[in-house]
Design a protein around this motif. Structure first.
Motif, PDB file in Angstrom:
ATOM      1  N   ILE A 209       0.841  -1.206   0.000  1.00  0.00           N
ATOM      2  CA  ILE A 209       0.000   0.000   0.000  1.00  0.00           C
ATOM      3  C   ILE A 209       0.875   1.255   0.000  1.00  0.00           C
ATOM      4  O   ILE A 209       0.641   2.189  -0.775  1.00  0.00           O
ATOM      5  CB  ILE A 209      -0.951  -0.012   1.214  1.00  0.00           C
ATOM      6  CG1 ILE A 209      -2.037  -1.079   1.015  1.00  0.00           C
ATOM      7  CG2 ILE A 209      -1.590   1.367   1.423  1.00  0.00           C
ATOM      8  CD1 ILE A 209      -2.889  -1.351   2.245  1.00  0.00           C
ATOM      9  N   ASN A 210       1.894   1.270   0.849  1.00  0.00           N
ATOM     10  CA  ASN A 210       2.805   2.430   0.895  1.00  0.00           C
ATOM     11  C   ASN A 210       3.485   2.636  -0.460  1.00  0.00           C
ATOM     12  O   ASN A 210       3.594   3.768  -0.950  1.00  0.00           O
ATOM     13  CB  ASN A 210       3.862   2.235   1.974  1.00  0.00           C
ATOM     14  CG  ASN A 210       3.267   2.264   3.381  1.00  0.00           C
ATOM     15  OD1 ASN A 210       2.174   2.785   3.586  1.00  0.00           O
ATOM     16  ND2 ASN A 210       3.984   1.693   4.336  1.00  0.00           N
ATOM     17  N   ASP A 211       3.952   1.533  -1.061  1.00  0.00           N
ATOM     18  CA  ASP A 211       4.606   1.615  -2.377  1.00  0.00           C
ATOM     19  C   ASP A 211       3.629   2.128  -3.428  1.00  0.00           C
ATOM     20  O   ASP A 211       4.006   2.898  -4.317  1.00  0.00           O
ATOM     21  CB  ASP A 211       5.148   0.242  -2.793  1.00  0.00           C
ATOM     22  CG  ASP A 211       6.345  -0.191  -1.957  1.00  0.00           C
ATOM     23  OD1 ASP A 211       6.942   0.674  -1.271  1.00  0.00           O
ATOM     24  OD2 ASP A 211       6.683  -1.397  -1.970  1.00  0.00           O
ATOM     25  N   ARG A 212       2.376   1.667  -3.338  1.00  0.00           N
ATOM     26  CA  ARG A 212       1.389   2.091  -4.325  1.00  0.00           C
ATOM     27  C   ARG A 212       1.134   3.596  -4.229  1.00  0.00           C
ATOM     28  O   ARG A 212       1.008   4.278  -5.250  1.00  0.00           O
ATOM     29  CB  ARG A 212       0.067   1.328  -4.137  1.00  0.00           C
ATOM     30  CG  ARG A 212      -1.031   1.861  -5.051  1.00  0.00           C
ATOM     31  CD  ARG A 212      -2.344   1.158  -4.860  1.00  0.00           C
ATOM     32  NE  ARG A 212      -2.418  -0.037  -5.663  1.00  0.00           N
ATOM     33  CZ  ARG A 212      -3.540  -0.726  -5.869  1.00  0.00           C
ATOM     34  NH1 ARG A 212      -4.665  -0.339  -5.307  1.00  0.00           N
ATOM     35  NH2 ARG A 212      -3.547  -1.800  -6.613  1.00  0.00           N
ATOM     36  N   VAL A 213       1.068   4.110  -3.017  1.00  0.00           N
ATOM     37  CA  VAL A 213       0.858   5.561  -2.856  1.00  0.00           C
ATOM     38  C   VAL A 213       2.026   6.342  -3.455  1.00  0.00           C
ATOM     39  O   VAL A 213       1.827   7.341  -4.160  1.00  0.00           O
ATOM     40  CB  VAL A 213       0.658   5.931  -1.368  1.00  0.00           C
ATOM     41  CG1 VAL A 213       0.659   7.450  -1.186  1.00  0.00           C
ATOM     42  CG2 VAL A 213      -0.654   5.344  -0.839  1.00  0.00           C
ATOM     43  N   ASN A 214       3.257   5.872  -3.200  1.00  0.00           N
ATOM     44  CA  ASN A 214       4.431   6.523  -3.807  1.00  0.00           C
ATOM     45  C   ASN A 214       4.334   6.506  -5.322  1.00  0.00           C
ATOM     46  O   ASN A 214       4.628   7.504  -5.995  1.00  0.00           O
ATOM     47  CB  ASN A 214       5.715   5.813  -3.363  1.00  0.00           C
ATOM     48  CG  ASN A 214       6.006   6.024  -1.882  1.00  0.00           C
ATOM     49  OD1 ASN A 214       5.546   6.989  -1.285  1.00  0.00           O
ATOM     50  ND2 ASN A 214       6.768   5.116  -1.289  1.00  0.00           N
ATOM     51  N   GLN A 215       3.895   5.364  -5.846  1.00  0.00           N
ATOM     52  CA  GLN A 215       3.763   5.228  -7.308  1.00  0.00           C
ATOM     53  C   GLN A 215       2.674   6.171  -7.840  1.00  0.00           C
ATOM     54  O   GLN A 215       2.845   6.800  -8.889  1.00  0.00           O
ATOM     55  CB  GLN A 215       3.414   3.774  -7.638  1.00  0.00           C
ATOM     56  CG  GLN A 215       3.459   3.455  -9.119  1.00  0.00           C
ATOM     57  CD  GLN A 215       3.117   1.987  -9.384  1.00  0.00           C
ATOM     58  OE1 GLN A 215       2.768   1.229  -8.484  1.00  0.00           O
ATOM     59  NE2 GLN A 215       3.213   1.587 -10.631  1.00  0.00           N
ATOM     60  N   MET A 216       1.577   6.283  -7.112  1.00  0.00           N
ATOM     61  CA  MET A 216       0.500   7.203  -7.532  1.00  0.00           C
ATOM     62  C   MET A 216       0.996   8.635  -7.604  1.00  0.00           C
ATOM     63  O   MET A 216       0.645   9.381  -8.529  1.00  0.00           O
ATOM     64  CB  MET A 216      -0.680   7.120  -6.547  1.00  0.00           C
ATOM     65  CG  MET A 216      -1.530   5.882  -6.666  1.00  0.00           C
ATOM     66  SD  MET A 216      -2.805   5.869  -5.354  1.00  0.00           S
ATOM     67  CE  MET A 216      -3.807   4.478  -5.900  1.00  0.00           C
ATOM     68  N   MET A 217       1.809   9.014  -6.630  1.00  0.00           N
ATOM     69  CA  MET A 217       2.357  10.371  -6.633  1.00  0.00           C
ATOM     70  C   MET A 217       3.264  10.571  -7.841  1.00  0.00           C
ATOM     71  O   MET A 217       3.224  11.624  -8.496  1.00  0.00           O
ATOM     72  CB  MET A 217       3.115  10.649  -5.331  1.00  0.00           C
ATOM     73  CG  MET A 217       2.230  10.706  -4.086  1.00  0.00           C
ATOM     74  SD  MET A 217       0.921  11.961  -4.164  1.00  0.00           S
ATOM     75  CE  MET A 217       1.911  13.472  -4.086  1.00  0.00           C
ATOM     76  N   VAL A 261       0.637  13.121   2.285  1.00  0.00           N
ATOM     77  CA  VAL A 261       0.960  11.818   1.694  1.00  0.00           C
ATOM     78  C   VAL A 261       1.038  10.744   2.783  1.00  0.00           C
ATOM     79  O   VAL A 261       0.561   9.619   2.601  1.00  0.00           O
ATOM     80  CB  VAL A 261       2.284  11.889   0.892  1.00  0.00           C
ATOM     81  CG1 VAL A 261       2.739  10.499   0.458  1.00  0.00           C
ATOM     82  CG2 VAL A 261       2.114  12.795  -0.335  1.00  0.00           C
ATOM     83  N   GLU A 262       1.626  11.104   3.924  1.00  0.00           N
ATOM     84  CA  GLU A 262       1.700  10.149   5.044  1.00  0.00           C
ATOM     85  C   GLU A 262       0.302   9.801   5.554  1.00  0.00           C
ATOM     86  O   GLU A 262       0.009   8.639   5.860  1.00  0.00           O
ATOM     87  CB  GLU A 262       2.552  10.743   6.182  1.00  0.00           C
ATOM     88  CG  GLU A 262       2.992   9.720   7.211  1.00  0.00           C
ATOM     89  CD  GLU A 262       3.627   8.471   6.603  1.00  0.00           C
ATOM     90  OE1 GLU A 262       3.166   7.362   6.963  1.00  0.00           O
ATOM     91  OE2 GLU A 262       4.533   8.586   5.750  1.00  0.00           O
ATOM     92  N   ARG A 269      -4.076   2.120   4.664  1.00  0.00           N
ATOM     93  CA  ARG A 269      -3.826   0.914   5.462  1.00  0.00           C
ATOM     94  C   ARG A 269      -5.024   0.602   6.361  1.00  0.00           C
ATOM     95  O   ARG A 269      -5.434  -0.553   6.482  1.00  0.00           O
ATOM     96  CB  ARG A 269      -2.560   1.099   6.308  1.00  0.00           C
ATOM     97  CG  ARG A 269      -1.277   1.226   5.500  1.00  0.00           C
ATOM     98  CD  ARG A 269      -0.039   1.098   6.369  1.00  0.00           C
ATOM     99  NE  ARG A 269       0.058   2.107   7.411  1.00  0.00           N
ATOM    100  CZ  ARG A 269       0.702   3.280   7.280  1.00  0.00           C
ATOM    101  NH1 ARG A 269       1.296   3.582   6.127  1.00  0.00           N
ATOM    102  NH2 ARG A 269       0.757   4.133   8.282  1.00  0.00           N
ATOM    103  N   ARG A 270      -5.573   1.647   6.964  1.00  0.00           N
ATOM    104  CA  ARG A 270      -6.746   1.442   7.831  1.00  0.00           C
ATOM    105  C   ARG A 270      -7.941   0.945   7.028  1.00  0.00           C
ATOM    106  O   ARG A 270      -8.723   0.109   7.496  1.00  0.00           O
ATOM    107  CB  ARG A 270      -7.112   2.757   8.529  1.00  0.00           C
ATOM    108  CG  ARG A 270      -6.150   3.126   9.654  1.00  0.00           C
ATOM    109  CD  ARG A 270      -6.490   4.495  10.226  1.00  0.00           C
ATOM    110  NE  ARG A 270      -5.642   4.817  11.364  1.00  0.00           N
ATOM    111  CZ  ARG A 270      -5.530   6.029  11.882  1.00  0.00           C
ATOM    112  NH1 ARG A 270      -6.196   7.039  11.336  1.00  0.00           N
ATOM    113  NH2 ARG A 270      -4.750   6.246  12.917  1.00  0.00           N
ATOM    114  N   TYR A 271      -8.085   1.471   5.820  1.00  0.00           N
ATOM    115  CA  TYR A 271      -9.193   1.046   4.958  1.00  0.00           C
ATOM    116  C   TYR A 271      -9.042  -0.432   4.592  1.00  0.00           C
ATOM    117  O   TYR A 271     -10.023  -1.183   4.607  1.00  0.00           O
ATOM    118  CB  TYR A 271      -9.233   1.921   3.702  1.00  0.00           C
ATOM    119  CG  TYR A 271     -10.321   1.538   2.726  1.00  0.00           C
ATOM    120  CD1 TYR A 271     -11.645   1.516   3.115  1.00  0.00           C
ATOM    121  CD2 TYR A 271     -10.007   1.210   1.407  1.00  0.00           C
ATOM    122  CE1 TYR A 271     -12.648   1.166   2.230  1.00  0.00           C
ATOM    123  CE2 TYR A 271     -11.004   0.865   0.511  1.00  0.00           C
ATOM    124  CZ  TYR A 271     -12.325   0.841   0.932  1.00  0.00           C
ATOM    125  OH  TYR A 271     -13.316   0.490   0.044  1.00  0.00           O
ATOM    126  N   ALA A 272      -7.822  -0.845   4.289  1.00  0.00           N
ATOM    127  CA  ALA A 272      -7.575  -2.248   3.951  1.00  0.00           C
ATOM    128  C   ALA A 272      -7.972  -3.159   5.111  1.00  0.00           C
ATOM    129  O   ALA A 272      -8.583  -4.215   4.916  1.00  0.00           O
ATOM    130  CB  ALA A 272      -6.104  -2.453   3.597  1.00  0.00           C
TER     131      ALA A 272
END
Length: 320
Positions: A209-217, A261-262, A269-272
């Motif tokens: 999830i963290n990696d995906r957010v970085n990728q989205m940015m 972003v954080e 993560r909470r949603y997952a």
């Protein structure tokens, strides 16, 4: 009694790998994919909702993407109606309908015979609340809902006035919350369904999830949200989506970009976690663990395992 239509449902938390797996299964079973994500219906909200790209579709037909403008509301009942029509259309073509997504209530509304209109209604009461919202503000009727149904109020944004009023109307007429009314119904399975759930060891899922957010940015999420923000889009259902509300706070100068972003990562993560809890508590799912799927060979084996389950459950044959 008419023979039930066959339906494959693939659910699981965000970033678990539903998209890639669904394409492979669609190719094996002549499937057409119906998005089961409540936010991928919106045009112009592509990166933040992890919407599948035309290239990723690999020729597999997809439905219920980009069917609303971001300022338009969209209800569970509308989703239910649209998806059931799509299932019949896809079946009539001799193909397998596949719902893929992570919005539990939306998917549940399709496969079980919950009748949202069956709960008693009171037009006079509804009109009174609509007037109150206009005169005193949305937050006032949301407070009313918090008093009688705190859990329901947590799930509905104050600006989603239609849903807030509907929840209050159900309570007013029945003395029960909307979820209590739903639970008191004995839902019938409308389809002959195979319900596949994908799961993953939590630490690995959270890293993805963290990696995906970085990728989205990197892909331009900031620019996507900025475009919506500058168009004047505020206080509507779509902007409450994770990935949008956090960056709106940045544009409203309530947060730094780094903190926004954080916050986005934490909310994802909470949603997952909430998604997994929902699926485990509300639906009878056959779970497949994707933790060890680290290369194409292992993925192929996992697809074979899932395909065998689908063939047995739905009594259908794959193409290979």
């Amino acid at each position: 009694m008419d023979k039930k239509e066959k339906l494959l449902v693939i659910i699981g938390p965000t970033a678990v790998g539903k998209t890639k797996l669904s394409i492979e299964l669609a190719k094996k079973f002549n499937g057409e994919v119906i998005s089961g994500d409540s936010m991928q219906i919106y045009r112009g909200m592509d990166i933040g909702t992890a919407k599948i790209t035309p290239a990723e579709m690999e020729g597999v037909p997809h439905h219920l993407l980009d069917i609303r403008n971001p300022e338009e509301p969209f209800s569970v009942a509308e989703f239910q109606e649209l998806v059931r029509k799509k299932i019949t259309e896809i079946t009539s073509r001799g193909n397998l309908p596949m719902i893929v997504g992570g919005t539990g209530l939306y998917i549940q509304s399709v496969i079980y015979d919950y009748r949202f209109s069956d709960a008693a209604s009171d037009e006079h009461f509804r009109k009174r609340l609509e007037k109150k919202a206009q005169e005193e503000g949305n937050s006032e009727i949301h407070k009313m809902l918090s008093q009688v149904d705190p859990q329901g109020a947590e799930k509905i944004h104050p600006n989603n006035v239609r849903r807030v009023i509907r929840a209050l109307e159900i309570y007013h007429c029945t003395g029960k919350t909307a979820s209590q009314v739903q639970e008191s119904q004995m839902p019938e399975h409308l389809y002959e369904e195979a319900l596949i759930g994908l799961t993953m060891e939590r630490e690995k899922l959270y890293n993805r999830i963290n990696d995906r957010v970085n990728q989205m940015m990197e892909q331009g999420l900031l620019e996507e949200v900025k475009s919506l923000y500058q168009s004047g889009l505020k206080s509507c259902q779509s902007i409450q989506a994770i990935g949008y509300k956090e960056l709106y706070d940045y544009f409203d100068e309530k947060n730094t970009l780094e903190d926004a972003v954080e916050q986005l990562k934490q909310n994802s993560r909470r949603y997952a976690k909430r998604q997994l809890t929902w699926f485990r508590n509300k639906m009878n799912v056959e779970w497949f663990d994707m933790t060890d799927v680290t290369n194409e060979a292992i993925l192929h084996k996992k697809i074979e395992e899932i395909s065998n389950y689908i063939e047995g459950k739905l009594e259908i044959k794959s193409n290979n």
